[in-house]
Write an enzyme that holds these catalytic residues in place. Structure first.
Site, PDB file in Angstrom:
ATOM      1  N   HIS A  62     -85.063  49.011  49.553  1.00 51.32           N
ATOM      2  CA  HIS A  62     -86.416  49.317  50.028  1.00 51.32           C
ATOM      3  C   HIS A  62     -86.275  50.162  51.297  1.00 51.32           C
ATOM      4  O   HIS A  62     -85.742  49.680  52.300  1.00 51.32           O
ATOM      5  CB  HIS A  62     -87.162  48.049  50.422  1.00 51.32           C
ATOM      6  CG  HIS A  62     -87.656  47.211  49.287  1.00 51.32           C
ATOM      7  ND1 HIS A  62     -86.819  46.518  48.439  1.00 51.32           N
ATOM      8  CD2 HIS A  62     -88.924  46.929  48.881  1.00 51.32           C
ATOM      9  CE1 HIS A  62     -87.562  45.848  47.558  1.00 51.32           C
ATOM     10  NE2 HIS A  62     -88.842  46.076  47.804  1.00 51.32           N
ATOM     11  N   GLU A 112     -90.800  52.963  52.970  1.00 48.86           N
ATOM     12  CA  GLU A 112     -92.061  52.423  52.432  1.00 48.86           C
ATOM     13  C   GLU A 112     -93.102  52.561  53.544  1.00 48.86           C
ATOM     14  O   GLU A 112     -94.064  53.309  53.425  1.00 48.86           O
ATOM     15  CB  GLU A 112     -91.843  50.948  52.039  1.00 48.86           C
ATOM     16  CG  GLU A 112     -93.092  50.240  51.566  1.00 48.86           C
ATOM     17  CD  GLU A 112     -92.840  48.741  51.287  1.00 48.86           C
ATOM     18  OE1 GLU A 112     -91.724  48.257  51.566  1.00 48.86           O
ATOM     19  OE2 GLU A 112     -93.777  48.077  50.804  1.00 48.86           O
TER      20      GLU A 112
HETATM   21 ZN   LIG Z   1     -90.578  45.538  46.694  1.00 45.06          ZN
END
Ligand SMILES: [Zn+2]
Length: 363
Positions: A213, A216
């Site tokens: 991740h 984001e």
């Molecule tokens: Zn996620």
């Protein structure tokens, strides 16, 4: 959600529902049925300090339309959910239902991720135990539904490195049971991934895939770090790449897929609305974008909805969605033969949908 209503949305929604789909970014912890949580809360007398009805539970778990988008409030849902991982039966059932719900949405290939420490810690279970229970729940669903599943173990940013090492070793140990990758999740604004780098590099050497991740809500530099330092094969979200031409070039040169989850991006405040979402721009730049759900239960969405939002909210067309679906097949953490078999299967199903719907315009 406004985009879900109206006659045109209805027609497209039913076609997109029928479309065989691929979800590469879905958290088990964000895929729990409210009805199941209610049952567990009652049975185990979970102290939520409220009179428990679905109406009271829903706003604690789900992001509501009236709620201001906020990344940290979004992450707080996961801390509350830890109260519900009460027993072997509960964890097995949650895993089973997460796969069942994906299959009912015509997801034909799912990569389901979870953080074993989150499931284990509240009750003091062993990490191996909860992994076993999740895999058993998934395997039961595989017998009953038309879906293929691979598992990803998640490490959270800021996790104690010793615990993170244990998770990585277990991911390697469970490869024969369908664990294919390691994921890094959590708060990229406040927690650095620096201490975890050796773990991810080791896991990659052991033959695991990596997804991280990054970008984001955090800066594009996190994407660069994930690719160049951690060795990520795919990026979770990665939408902030749109603000950095060098990161865009890096993604393009290395053909790194982005696991994009539009509704989640709105709720975390990463994007102000579907019309502002960078997905169409990233797609037109030729990046390997994919569409995913992230946390269907918390976000009150399905993969069908995400495809519909890409169409009705971002202006993509049927042919674009098919291309994005092809991207997802190419980005799947599968061997070449398995990937080819999945691609063939989807192609056949899509042909039959197109024939039966006599699609004219819209394509
Ligand atoms: Zn996620």
């Amino acid at each position: 959600m406004r985009l879900r209503r109206g006659p045109v949305a209805h027609v497209w929604r039913s076609m997109l529902h029928r479309l065989p789909k691929v979800d590469l970014h879905r958290h088990l912890e964000g895929s729990l049925r409210l009805s199941t949580l209610m049952e567990i809360a009652r049975r185990h007398s979970i102290p939520l300090e409220l009179h428990l009805g679905t109406a009271e539970l829903e706003p604690l778990i789900r992001f509501t339309v009236s709620e201001a988008a906020d990344f940290h409030r979004f992450l707080a849902r996961f801390r509350l959910l830890r109260l519900f991982y009460t027993s072997e039966e509960a964890i097995r059932r949650m895993a089973y239902e997460a796969v069942a719900d994906a299959a009912l949405d015509h997801v034909r290939y799912l990569e389901l991720r979870f953080n074993p420490a989150a499931l284990a810690q509240a009750q003091g279970f062993q990490l191996e135990e909860v992994i076993e229970w999740v895999l058993e729940g998934v395997e039961q669903a595989l017998h009953e539904f038309d879906i293929q599943v691979r598992m990803i173990l998640t490490i959270v940013r800021g996790e104690d490195p010793e615990l993170a090492w244990q998770i990585a070793r277990l991911a390697v140990a469970y490869r024969s049971r369908g664990v294919v990758a390691l994921d890094l999740a959590g708060d990229e604004l406040q927690a650095s991934a620096r201490d975890l780098v050796p773990i991810f590099r080791w896991a990659r050497e052991q033959g695991l895939f990596l997804t991280v991740h990054a970008g984001e809500v955090g800066p594009p530099a996190n994407i660069r770090h994930a690719i160049l330092i951690m060795g990520a094969h795919r990026i979770g979200h990665g939408i902030q790449a749109i603000h950095d031409v060098e990161v865009l070039r890096l993604l393009h040169e290395r053909n790194i897929p982005l696991e994009i989850c539009p509704t989640s991006n709105l709720q975390t405040g990463a994007v102000a609305g579907f019309h502002y979402h960078p997905l169409p721009d990233l797609y037109r730049l030729g990046l390997k974008v994919t569409l995913n759900t992230d946390d269907p239960s918390i976000s009150d969405t399905t993969l069908t909805d995400e495809y519909l939002f890409a169409m009705a909210g971002m202006g993509l067309q049927w042919k674009d969605l098919l291309r994005i679906l092809e991207n997802a097949v190419e980005a799947a953490f599968l061997g070449p033969e398995e990937r080819q078999a999945l691609a063939q299967r989807l192609r056949k199903e899509i042909q039959s949908i197109e024939q039966s719907w006599h699609l004219g315009e819209g394509r």
